[in-house]
Design a protein around this motif. Structure first.
Motif, PDB file in Angstrom:
ATOM      1  N   PHE A 265       0.819  -1.218   0.000  1.00  0.00           N
ATOM      2  CA  PHE A 265       0.000   0.000   0.000  1.00  0.00           C
ATOM      3  C   PHE A 265       0.850   1.265   0.000  1.00  0.00           C
ATOM      4  CE2 PHE A 265       0.257  -1.037   4.612  1.00  0.00           C
ATOM      5  CZ  PHE A 265       0.834   0.134   5.074  1.00  0.00           C
ATOM      6  N   ASP A 266       2.076   1.137   0.501  1.00  0.00           N
ATOM      7  CA  ASP A 266       2.961   2.303   0.559  1.00  0.00           C
ATOM      8  C   ASP A 266       3.402   2.768  -0.835  1.00  0.00           C
ATOM      9  OD1 ASP A 266       4.276  -0.222   0.591  1.00  0.00           O
ATOM     10  OD2 ASP A 266       6.178   0.771   1.047  1.00  0.00           O
ATOM     11  N   GLU A 267       3.148   1.941  -1.838  1.00  0.00           N
ATOM     12  CA  GLU A 267       3.502   2.295  -3.211  1.00  0.00           C
ATOM     13  C   GLU A 267       2.327   2.944  -3.954  1.00  0.00           C
ATOM     14  OE1 GLU A 267       5.045  -1.210  -5.097  1.00  0.00           O
ATOM     15  OE2 GLU A 267       6.378  -1.660  -3.399  1.00  0.00           O
ATOM     16  N   ASP A 268       1.182   3.050  -3.278  1.00  0.00           N
ATOM     17  CA  ASP A 268      -0.012   3.647  -3.877  1.00  0.00           C
ATOM     18  C   ASP A 268      -0.266   5.003  -3.215  1.00  0.00           C
ATOM     19  OD1 ASP A 268      -2.647   4.359  -4.644  1.00  0.00           O
ATOM     20  OD2 ASP A 268      -3.202   2.257  -4.912  1.00  0.00           O
ATOM     21  N   LYS A 269      -0.102   6.078  -3.965  1.00  0.00           N
ATOM     22  CA  LYS A 269      -0.223   7.433  -3.417  1.00  0.00           C
ATOM     23  C   LYS A 269      -1.638   7.768  -2.945  1.00  0.00           C
ATOM     24  CE  LYS A 269       3.655   9.341  -6.021  1.00  0.00           C
ATOM     25  NZ  LYS A 269       4.089  10.321  -7.048  1.00  0.00           N
ATOM     26  N   ARG A 270      -2.621   6.954  -3.351  1.00  0.00           N
ATOM     27  CA  ARG A 270      -4.003   7.205  -2.926  1.00  0.00           C
ATOM     28  C   ARG A 270      -4.247   6.780  -1.475  1.00  0.00           C
ATOM     29  NH1 ARG A 270      -7.168   3.650  -7.120  1.00  0.00           N
ATOM     30  NH2 ARG A 270      -5.488   2.255  -6.439  1.00  0.00           N
ATOM     31  N   ILE A 271      -3.434   5.854  -0.978  1.00  0.00           N
ATOM     32  CA  ILE A 271      -3.617   5.311   0.376  1.00  0.00           C
ATOM     33  C   ILE A 271      -2.987   6.261   1.396  1.00  0.00           C
ATOM     34  CG2 ILE A 271      -3.236   3.338   1.893  1.00  0.00           C
ATOM     35  CD1 ILE A 271      -4.902   2.666  -0.601  1.00  0.00           C
ATOM     36  N   LYS A 272      -3.799   6.742   2.336  1.00  0.00           N
ATOM     37  CA  LYS A 272      -3.304   7.721   3.303  1.00  0.00           C
ATOM     38  C   LYS A 272      -3.727   7.366   4.734  1.00  0.00           C
ATOM     39  CE  LYS A 272      -2.945  11.270  -0.187  1.00  0.00           C
ATOM     40  NZ  LYS A 272      -3.469  12.494  -0.814  1.00  0.00           N
ATOM     41  N   PHE A 273      -2.761   6.850   5.490  1.00  0.00           N
ATOM     42  CA  PHE A 273      -2.954   6.653   6.925  1.00  0.00           C
ATOM     43  C   PHE A 273      -2.711   8.010   7.583  1.00  0.00           C
ATOM     44  CE2 PHE A 273      -2.181   2.272   5.719  1.00  0.00           C
ATOM     45  CZ  PHE A 273      -2.960   1.540   6.611  1.00  0.00           C
ATOM     46  N   VAL A 274      -3.741   8.582   8.191  1.00  0.00           N
ATOM     47  CA  VAL A 274      -3.638   9.962   8.689  1.00  0.00           C
ATOM     48  C   VAL A 274      -3.659  10.071  10.214  1.00  0.00           C
ATOM     49  CG1 VAL A 274      -4.618  10.913   6.568  1.00  0.00           C
ATOM     50  CG2 VAL A 274      -6.142  10.316   8.476  1.00  0.00           C
ATOM     51  N   GLY A 275      -3.541   8.949  10.905  1.00  0.00           N
ATOM     52  CA  GLY A 275      -3.537   8.994  12.368  1.00  0.00           C
ATOM     53  C   GLY A 275      -4.943   9.112  12.938  1.00  0.00           C
ATOM     54  N   THR A 276      -5.039   9.548  14.183  1.00  0.00           N
ATOM     55  CA  THR A 276      -6.332   9.645  14.866  1.00  0.00           C
ATOM     56  C   THR A 276      -6.830  11.088  14.870  1.00  0.00           C
ATOM     57  OG1 THR A 276      -5.120   9.835  16.938  1.00  0.00           O
ATOM     58  CG2 THR A 276      -5.968   7.656  16.368  1.00  0.00           C
ATOM     59  N   VAL A 277      -8.144  11.228  15.063  1.00  0.00           N
ATOM     60  CA  VAL A 277      -8.763  12.553  15.192  1.00  0.00           C
ATOM     61  C   VAL A 277      -9.698  12.497  16.395  1.00  0.00           C
ATOM     62  CG1 VAL A 277     -10.243  14.293  14.128  1.00  0.00           C
ATOM     63  CG2 VAL A 277      -8.674  12.963  12.699  1.00  0.00           C
ATOM     64  N   TYR A 278      -9.355  13.212  17.453  1.00  0.00           N
ATOM     65  CA  TYR A 278     -10.165  13.179  18.678  1.00  0.00           C
ATOM     66  C   TYR A 278     -11.115  14.368  18.799  1.00  0.00           C
ATOM     67  CZ  TYR A 278      -7.111   9.391  20.178  1.00  0.00           C
ATOM     68  OH  TYR A 278      -6.435   8.201  20.250  1.00  0.00           O
ATOM     69  N   ASP A 279     -10.972  15.336  17.907  1.00  0.00           N
ATOM     70  CA  ASP A 279     -11.860  16.497  17.901  1.00  0.00           C
ATOM     71  C   ASP A 279     -13.204  16.067  17.305  1.00  0.00           C
ATOM     72  OD1 ASP A 279     -13.266  18.835  16.886  1.00  0.00           O
ATOM     73  OD2 ASP A 279     -11.423  19.968  17.240  1.00  0.00           O
ATOM     74  N   LYS A 280     -14.258  16.049  18.125  1.00  0.00           N
ATOM     75  CA  LYS A 280     -15.564  15.531  17.694  1.00  0.00           C
ATOM     76  C   LYS A 280     -16.143  16.284  16.506  1.00  0.00           C
ATOM     77  CE  LYS A 280     -17.180  13.492  22.039  1.00  0.00           C
ATOM     78  NZ  LYS A 280     -18.247  13.512  23.071  1.00  0.00           N
ATOM     79  N   GLU A 281     -16.040  17.589  16.533  1.00  0.00           N
ATOM     80  CA  GLU A 281     -16.604  18.378  15.432  1.00  0.00           C
ATOM     81  C   GLU A 281     -15.814  18.182  14.140  1.00  0.00           C
ATOM     82  OE1 GLU A 281     -19.521  19.782  15.744  1.00  0.00           O
ATOM     83  OE2 GLU A 281     -19.530  19.140  17.833  1.00  0.00           O
ATOM     84  N   LEU A 282     -14.520  18.045  14.264  1.00  0.00           N
ATOM     85  CA  LEU A 282     -13.682  17.838  13.076  1.00  0.00           C
ATOM     86  C   LEU A 282     -13.944  16.480  12.450  1.00  0.00           C
ATOM     87  CD1 LEU A 282     -11.501  18.734  11.127  1.00  0.00           C
ATOM     88  CD2 LEU A 282      -9.771  17.947  12.784  1.00  0.00           C
ATOM     89  N   ILE A 283     -14.040  15.434  13.272  1.00  0.00           N
ATOM     90  CA  ILE A 283     -14.262  14.105  12.682  1.00  0.00           C
ATOM     91  C   ILE A 283     -15.663  14.007  12.068  1.00  0.00           C
ATOM     92  CG2 ILE A 283     -15.096  12.867  14.745  1.00  0.00           C
ATOM     93  CD1 ILE A 283     -12.865  10.740  13.345  1.00  0.00           C
ATOM     94  N   LYS A 284     -16.624  14.716  12.650  1.00  0.00           N
ATOM     95  CA  LYS A 284     -17.953  14.772  12.025  1.00  0.00           C
ATOM     96  C   LYS A 284     -17.858  15.373  10.624  1.00  0.00           C
ATOM     97  CE  LYS A 284     -21.020  15.549  16.002  1.00  0.00           C
ATOM     98  NZ  LYS A 284     -21.954  16.553  16.548  1.00  0.00           N
TER      99      LYS A 284
END
Length: 386
Positions: A265-284
Motif C-alpha cells: 500500500f505504501d507504493e499507492d499514493k491514494r492510500i493515506k494513513f492519517v492517524g487519529t482525530v479526537y476532535d468531535k466536530e472535526l471528525i464529524k
C-alpha cells in the motif's frame, strides 16, 4: 419513586476520550431524563483512589496496576468490590450493578452470592465476540469464552447492543435460560458545527493532502478483524482516482508491516494513513465530506463508528455480515471478502447516483439510534427491572 443507584463497571470511565463503552456511559449520563436514577461510574486512573463529579454522576477512580493484560480483570474486580461495599455501607435498596463486557466470569459466582444477599440486580452487556479477536493468544481466547459463559450464567439480565449477539446468547447458552433484551448503541446526530471553510477543517485537509468529497473513509481500530487487508487490496485494484483515508490508531508494528508486505500500500499514493482525530466536530466534518464510508468490522455488536457514519456520511459501503446488515438495512451497500467484489462496488458507486441511500441511512439512525431514544430504553430497564 425512590432514588435508585446504578453502578456501571467495565468502561475506562468518563469524561470519554475514546472507545465505545466510554462514549456510551458519557451519553447515557449526559442525556439522563429520570432524575431518580443515581449513577456511579468506575474510572480507570493513574491516581490514587478518589471521587469526582461529571455529568452529575458520582465517578470513582480505580488506580491502574501495571500487570499487563490482567489489568482489565483486576480493574473490573476492584470496581465491583468498591460498588458492593458502598451499596452495603449505605444500605442502598434495589441497586443495580451493570457490567460492560465479560472479563470476570470465573469470579462472578462468588460475588453473586453477596449481590443476592444485598438485593442487587446484576445486568451485563456481553459485548461482541471478544474470544474471536485476532490479538489474543489461544489460552486468552479460551479464557474469554469461559468468562462469557459464567457471566451469562449469573446475570439477571443481559443487555445486548446487537440482535445478532442476543440470538447468539440465547442459542449458545440455552441451558441457562438467559434473560436478554436488545438495546442498540446510539449516535450523535447533530451536524458538525464547523463550516466547510473553517480554518481547522482547511488546515486538516491541507496537512493530509486530501480534498473534500474526493476520498473514501475508514474510522476504526487498527486490528485484523476490521479487514484492513481486504479493503486496501480491493481499493488498490480499483481504478478510482479518489484517495483512501484511514483514520486509525496505526503504529508501525507487526500488523502494519504484514499489511505493507502483502499489499504494498505504501507504493499507492491514494492510500493515506492519517492517524487519529479526537476532535468531535472535526471528525464529524470529515465524515460528512467523504465521498463514501468503508466499514470492514467483522466482530462485535452495534459498532459505534458504523452508527456515526450512517448518521453523517453520504454513502456507506459495509462488509456483509449480520452485525452490519441489521444496523444499515437498506440504507447502505454491502460487499464480501471475495476477490474483486469490493473493487467492483467501488467502480459501480463512482458511476451512479446513490443519494437516496444516504438519506435512508440518516432517517433510520435518527429513528432507532439517537441517544435520546437509547437512553429512554435504558432508563426504562433500570426502573422496571426484570
Amino acid at each position: 419513586m425512590k432514588e435508585k443507584h446504578i453502578y456501571i463497571i467495565g468502561s475506562k470511565g468518563i469524561p470519554a476520550k475514546y472507545g465505545g463503552f466510554e462514549t456510551f456511559v458519557e451519553e447515557l449520563t449526559a442525556h439522563q431524563s429520570n432524575k431518580n436514577l443515581k449513577y456511579h461510574v468506575a474510572c480507570l486512573s493513574n491516581d490514587m483512589q478518589s471521587n469526582f463529579i461529571h455529568n452529575g454522576v458520582d465517578c470513582f477512580n480505580i488506580p491502574k496496576k501495571n500487570i499487563g493484560p490482567a489489568n482489565a480483570i483486576y480493574y473490573d474486580l476492584a470496581a465491583l468490590k468498591y460498588s458492593l461495599k458502598e451499596i452495603e455501607d449505605n444500605n442502598y435498596k434495589g441497586a443495580i450493578i451493570y457490567i460492560l463486557a465479560c472479563r470476570i466470569g470465573p469470579f462472578i459466582g462468588h460475588y453473586k452470592k453477596q449481590m443476592k444477599k444485598l438485593g442487587i440486580t446484576l445486568m451485563v452487556n456481553p459485548d461482541g465476540h471478544e474470544w474471536l479477536r485476532a490479538k489474543w493468544s489461544a489460552p486468552v481466547k479460551k479464557y474469554w469464552k469461559i468468562s462469557e459463559r459464567y457471566m451469562v450464567k449469573h446475570a439477571d439480565l443481559l443487555i445486548c447492543d446487537s440482535k445478532n449477539i442476543e440470538s447468539y446468547i440465547q442459542e449458545s447458552y440455552a441451558k441457562y435460560a438467559p434473560k436478554t433484551t436488545y438495546i442498540a448503541y446510539g449516535a450523535d446526530l447533530t451536524p458538525s458545527k464547523l463550516a466547510d471553510d473553517d480554518e481547522k477543517v482547511l488546515n486538516w485537509y491541507a496537512d493530509k493532502r486530501v480534498k473534500a468529497n474526493e476520498y473514501y473513509l475508514v474510522v476504526g481500530r487498527f486490528v485484523p478483524e476490521n479487514n484492513y487487508e481486504t479493503m486496501l487490496r480491493e481499493f488498490m485494484a480499483s481504478s478510482s482516482t479518489k484517495d483512501f483515508v484511514l483514520i486509525t490508531n496505526v503504529e508501525k508494528n507487526k500488523f502494519y508491516e504484514e499489511l505493507r508486505q502483502k499489499t504494498h500500500f505504501d507504493e499507492d499514493k491514494r492510500i493515506k494513513f492519517v492517524g487519529t482525530v479526537y476532535d468531535k466536530e472535526l471528525i464529524k466534518k470529515i465524515r460528512e465530506n467523504a465521498f463514501a464510508y468503508l466499514h470492514g468490522h467483522e466482530v462485535g455488536g452495534t459498532n459505534p463508528s458504523l452508527v456515526e457514519a450512517l448518521g453523517s456520511s453520504k454513502l456507506n459501503l459495509l462488509l456483509d455480515v449480520g452485525f452490519n446488515h441489521e444496523v444499515g438495512e437498506d440504507g447502505a451497500l454491502y460487499w464480501s471478502k471475495k476477490a474483486e467484489n469490493l473493487a467492483g462496488l467501488i467502480q459501480k458507486v463512482e458511476h451512479g447516483d446513490f443519494t437516496d441511500l444516504g438519506n435512508k441511512a440518516k432517517e433510520r439512525v435518527k429513528r432507532y439510534f439517537s441517544w435520546e431514544y437509547i437512553v429512554h430504553e435504558y432508563e426504562d430497564n433500570f426502573v422496571n427491572g426484570i
